[in-house]
Design an enzyme around this catalytic site. Structure first.
Site, PDB file in Angstrom:
ATOM      1  N   VAL A 109      58.272  79.733 -72.496  1.00 22.95           N
ATOM      2  CA  VAL A 109      59.321  78.751 -72.189  1.00 22.95           C
ATOM      3  C   VAL A 109      59.524  77.859 -73.409  1.00 22.95           C
ATOM      4  CG1 VAL A 109      59.892  76.737 -70.750  1.00 22.95           C
ATOM      5  CG2 VAL A 109      58.831  78.749 -69.706  1.00 22.95           C
TER       6      VAL A 109
ATOM      7  N   GLY B 246      57.285  74.192 -76.668  1.00 22.16           N
ATOM      8  CA  GLY B 246      57.250  75.507 -76.039  1.00 22.16           C
ATOM      9  C   GLY B 246      55.901  75.729 -75.400  1.00 22.16           C
ATOM     10  N   LYS B 247      55.792  76.728 -74.583  1.00 21.69           N
ATOM     11  CA  LYS B 247      54.473  77.094 -74.033  1.00 21.69           C
ATOM     12  C   LYS B 247      54.562  78.508 -73.493  1.00 21.69           C
ATOM     13  CE  LYS B 247      50.427  75.041 -73.496  1.00 21.69           C
ATOM     14  NZ  LYS B 247      49.856  73.983 -74.343  1.00 21.69           N
ATOM     15  N   GLY B 248      53.409  79.166 -73.409  1.00 22.27           N
ATOM     16  CA  GLY B 248      53.382  80.509 -72.843  1.00 22.27           C
ATOM     17  C   GLY B 248      52.143  80.695 -72.008  1.00 22.27           C
TER      18      GLY B 248
END
Ligand code: NAD
Length: 422
Positions: free
Chosen positions: A66, A111-113
């Site tokens: 995201v 962001g992040k995952g």
């Protein structure tokens, strides 16, 4: 029958993240259109991908990447491997990254995952396969100029080396700047491994001056004994603080006279847990949060300090090395009780700050000394702490809302200046 000690259901952390944003937007009197833009992520990618397990079975895993906001630069944020990962969790973590990068004023968006997996159930080879295929699936989004992942819960320097190698194989040449938190041998930065904890300790030094509460002799309890928690324990031990309790996912240990972090780390390396450490008694993770101490450091997962236990927390300072450990209701209770909270987006921003230094070094192929890195980190953390504390005093708000106000106003300014395309 319901017990009076029954713990309230954990709130959805995406709702929490939006609630925290709303509070800051209200205080800043932010324009309605801008609020709508900043309240949601810009991009969300969900991937379902196959991995061949060691016994020949094919398993399908689900992962996310995201990107919340890209106004100030490429997205930046970790990748988490955990069985409880969800799209909402990744959204919240991505939004927090936007604010965190803005608080320390580095040129990134958030962001992040994450991948839904219990990595302890996979072999090293299976984890490598999972990482390489996940990288392939999210490769349309990532890249040194677009989105730069880093380690988070249950991912580490080795994971980053696999991501960097996979991405580089696709392009046919080495691209170290696609991830940070890499091993030094493949373009990692000196000081990155310790950076989150070191940054947290820099903010604690500032808080200790503000409250006139010396770190030397202060009793510290730390929940979570991974990268952030264990290194914070060592650094604070070096400052002369007394580490009275630590814990990991299997439970905790407590000794009011103090625990030697290097001995606990050696025990954990050998036994895989802090539990059973001979020179301390056992304590549960929930009891750890309530022990007698001056400084409490949540360094594990979200939603640990809630309305249910906040009234019983004895620490004078809560330093959030973890992301999202405190619910908004608990924030208000701690504030009313005079507990000084160093919010996550400030307290643990040392990790992303040295990630930024790593990325700059990779892009320039010129590597800095550890002293330069630690000193540059200190300057950034001290500056960020001063801005947030100043905002908190000016607007008479608690440190979390103040940190959000500093961050949201910077992101709002960049978003406004760029304007809406087309
Ligand atoms: P890690 O995987 O190295 O360590 C996590 C630790 O938490 C482990 O000791 C684990 O056993 C423990 N833990 C897990 N569930 C627990 C539970 N229910 N109760 C108590 N302990 C539990 O992860 P990390 O990198 O140290 O990250 C910890 C926190 O810090 C996360 O919230 C992460 O988002 C945040 N953080 C990490 C970095 C970084 O650079 N590593 C940067 C910023 C924020």
């Amino acid at each position: 029958m319901a017990s009076e000690h029954m713990v309230a259901e954990a709130p959805n952390i995406w709702a929490v993240a939006q609630q925290q944003f709303d509070a800051a937007a209200e205080k800043l009197d932010l324009d309605d259109g801008l609020r709508r833009v900043l309240r949601v992520p810009q991009r969300e990618l969900t991937v379902h991908f196959p991995v061949t397990m060691d016994d020949g079975r094919v398993e399908v895993f689900t992962g996310y990447r995201v990107q919340h906001n890209l106004s100030r630069g490429p997205a930046k944020g970790g990748i988490r491997y955990h069985q409880d990962v969800s799209l909402d969790e990744v959204r919240a973590l991505a939004m927090w990254m936007t604010w965190k990068c803005a608080v320390v004023n580095i040129p990134y968006g958030g962001g992040k995952g994450g991948v839904i997996v219990d990595p302890k159930k996979l072999t090293l080879r299976e984890l490598e396969g999972l990482t390489r295929r996940f990288t392939t699936e999210i490769s349309p989004l990532i890249g040194p100029e677009r989105d730069i992942p880093a380690p988070d819960v249950n991912t580490n320097a080795q994971t980053m080396a696999w991501i960097m190698d996979t991405f580089s194989m696709h392009h046919g040449y080495t691209i170290p700047g696609v991830v940070t938190g890499k091993p030094i041998a493949v373009g990692g930065s000196l000081g990155r491994n310790e950076a989150t904890a070191r940054g947290a300790v820099y903010t604690l030094r500032q808080a200790s001056k503000e409250l006139n509460l010396p770190l030397k002799g202060a009793r510290v309890a730390i929940q979570g004994y991974g990268n952030a928690g264990s290194i914070a324990a060592s650094l604070l031990h070096d400052e002369g603080s007394i580490i009275v309790a630590v814990s990991d996912s299997t439970g905790g240990i407590y000794n009011p006279k103090g625990i030697d972090p290097s001995a606990v780390s050696a025990w954990k390396r050998e036994h895989g847990t802090v539990v059973g450490f001979p020179k301390a008694e056992g304590i549960s993770n929930s009891a750890l949060l309530e022990v007698d101490c001056e400084i409490l450091i949540p360094a594990a997962l979200e939603n640990q300090i809630t309305a249910a236990n906040a009234p019983r927390i004895k620490a004078r300072i809560v330093a959030e090395a973890a992301n999202g450990p405190t619910t908004p209701e608990a924030d208000d209770i701690l504030h009313e009780r005079g507990v000084f909270l160093i919010p996550d987006i400030l307290c643990n921003a040392g990790g992303v700050t040295v990630s930024y230094f790593e990325w700059v070094q990779d892009m320039q192929s010129f590597f800095w000394t550890e002293d330069r890195i630690n000193e540059s980190l200190r300057q950034i953390m001290d500056g960020a702490f001063t801005s947030v504390l100043g905002m908190s005093k000016l607007h008479e708000v608690h440190m979390r809302t103040a940190a959000y106000m500093v961050a949201v106003s910077r992101v709002a300014e960049a978003t406004n200046l760029r304007g809406l395309y087309p």
